[in-house]
Design a protein around this motif. Sequence first.
Motif, mmCIF file in Angstrom:
data_model
loop_
_atom_site.group_PDB
_atom_site.id
_atom_site.type_symbol
_atom_site.label_atom_id
_atom_site.label_comp_id
_atom_site.label_asym_id
_atom_site.label_seq_id
_atom_site.Cartn_x
_atom_site.Cartn_y
_atom_site.Cartn_z
ATOM 1 N N ARG A 145 0.836 -1.195 0.000
ATOM 2 C CA ARG A 145 0.000 0.000 0.000
ATOM 3 C C ARG A 145 0.872 1.247 0.000
ATOM 4 N NH1 ARG A 145 -5.311 0.979 1.800
ATOM 5 N NH2 ARG A 145 -5.670 3.116 2.507
ATOM 6 N N ASP A 146 0.537 2.184 -0.900
ATOM 7 C CA ASP A 146 1.304 3.420 -1.030
ATOM 8 C C ASP A 146 0.400 4.594 -0.641
ATOM 9 O OD1 ASP A 146 2.884 5.561 -1.711
ATOM 10 O OD2 ASP A 146 3.651 4.638 -3.549
ATOM 11 N N GLU A 147 0.752 5.254 0.470
ATOM 12 C CA GLU A 147 -0.063 6.356 0.970
ATOM 13 C C GLU A 147 -0.019 7.570 0.044
ATOM 14 O OE1 GLU A 147 -2.105 6.156 3.391
ATOM 15 O OE2 GLU A 147 -1.487 4.146 4.034
ATOM 16 N N GLU A 148 1.099 7.816 -0.585
ATOM 17 C CA GLU A 148 1.199 8.953 -1.490
ATOM 18 C C GLU A 148 0.300 8.764 -2.711
ATOM 19 O OE1 GLU A 148 2.358 12.623 -2.916
ATOM 20 O OE2 GLU A 148 2.582 11.710 -0.936
ATOM 21 N N ILE A 149 0.295 7.562 -3.251
ATOM 22 C CA ILE A 149 -0.599 7.295 -4.388
ATOM 23 C C ILE A 149 -2.061 7.366 -3.938
ATOM 24 C CG2 ILE A 149 -1.312 5.509 -6.012
ATOM 25 C CD1 ILE A 149 1.549 4.618 -6.223
ATOM 26 N N MET A 150 -2.328 6.924 -2.717
ATOM 27 C CA MET A 150 -3.692 7.044 -2.185
ATOM 28 C C MET A 150 -4.131 8.501 -2.118
ATOM 29 S SD MET A 150 -5.397 4.222 -1.182
ATOM 30 C CE MET A 150 -6.274 4.740 0.284
ATOM 31 N N ARG A 151 -3.215 9.375 -1.686
ATOM 32 C CA ARG A 151 -3.542 10.800 -1.584
ATOM 33 C C ARG A 151 -3.704 11.430 -2.971
ATOM 34 N NH1 ARG A 151 -1.078 15.546 -1.783
ATOM 35 N NH2 ARG A 151 0.926 14.549 -2.270
ATOM 36 N N GLN A 152 -2.835 11.075 -3.905
ATOM 37 C CA GLN A 152 -2.912 11.661 -5.239
ATOM 38 C C GLN A 152 -4.170 11.208 -5.993
ATOM 39 O OE1 GLN A 152 -1.003 13.898 -6.668
ATOM 40 N NE2 GLN A 152 0.541 14.051 -5.037
ATOM 41 N N THR A 153 -4.547 9.976 -5.778
ATOM 42 C CA THR A 153 -5.716 9.435 -6.483
ATOM 43 C C THR A 153 -6.997 9.494 -5.664
ATOM 44 O OG1 THR A 153 -5.209 7.203 -5.709
ATOM 45 C CG2 THR A 153 -4.265 7.879 -7.813
#
Length: 268
Positions: free
Chosen positions: A85-93
């Motif tokens: 799980r990638d939190e940065e990708i979660m925030r961007q998407t």
Amino acid sequence: MQREEKQLELTLEALISQVADLKNSLVSFIYKLENEYDRLTWPSVLDSFALLSGQLNTLNKVLKHEKTPLLRNQVIIPLVLSPDRDEEIMRQTEGRVPVFSHEVVPDHLRTKPDPEVEEQEKQLITDAARISPDVAQKQIQSLNKMCSNLLEKISKEERESESGGLRQNKQTFNPADTNALVAAIAFGKGLSNRRPPGSGASVQSGQPGAGAIIAGASGMQQVPMSGAPAQQQPMMAGVQMTQAGQPGKMPSGIKTNIKSASMHPYQR
């Protein structure tokens, strides 16, 4: 090289801003369709479509601008793939893409449609190329005619429904008159107690023998006949009351009663 990179960066920022505005408009419109469909009006839907159309046109202008570099010449290569799980990708998407793995990369970095969609698009282009301009014009006219007939039917139905609603809502009586009539029948409200002038006098004056009949009847009931039974006296009085208006004439029934009374065995 630096100038091209700077121009590309500015173009990407402008595109991101336009896409964010378009996304917000779509989210708002979808929210209205799902939660406010009972209060949604057609002018409001048209306004939403107009806003989306304007934002798409602005996005196309940015892409077609002369200072915008050709994005098709740019290649995007994923540097890191991880099943975690990638939190940065979660925030961007905004929570739509939790991981950036080999399963999702082909879909998110695709520059062409799906093979099935691409095949259908090619088939449609081929079918359209086979149609001659005259046939295409006839099909267009036929489609326009069908749309016009459909719109005419819809307009007719709307007019009939509106006229039917007006007829149903139209009031065909006066509530004040209805209330006054009910009050007069149930409680006698508004009715006069006075009789028309001359109604009582006309009965007495139109029958001159009425007073004499009543007087004669009372007199005969008070004077009993000598030697006659008591049961015959009311009959004689009644007969004389009916004939009181004709003086000097005695009915045969009265004569017979008088004769029989004179011949009564108990007469003295």
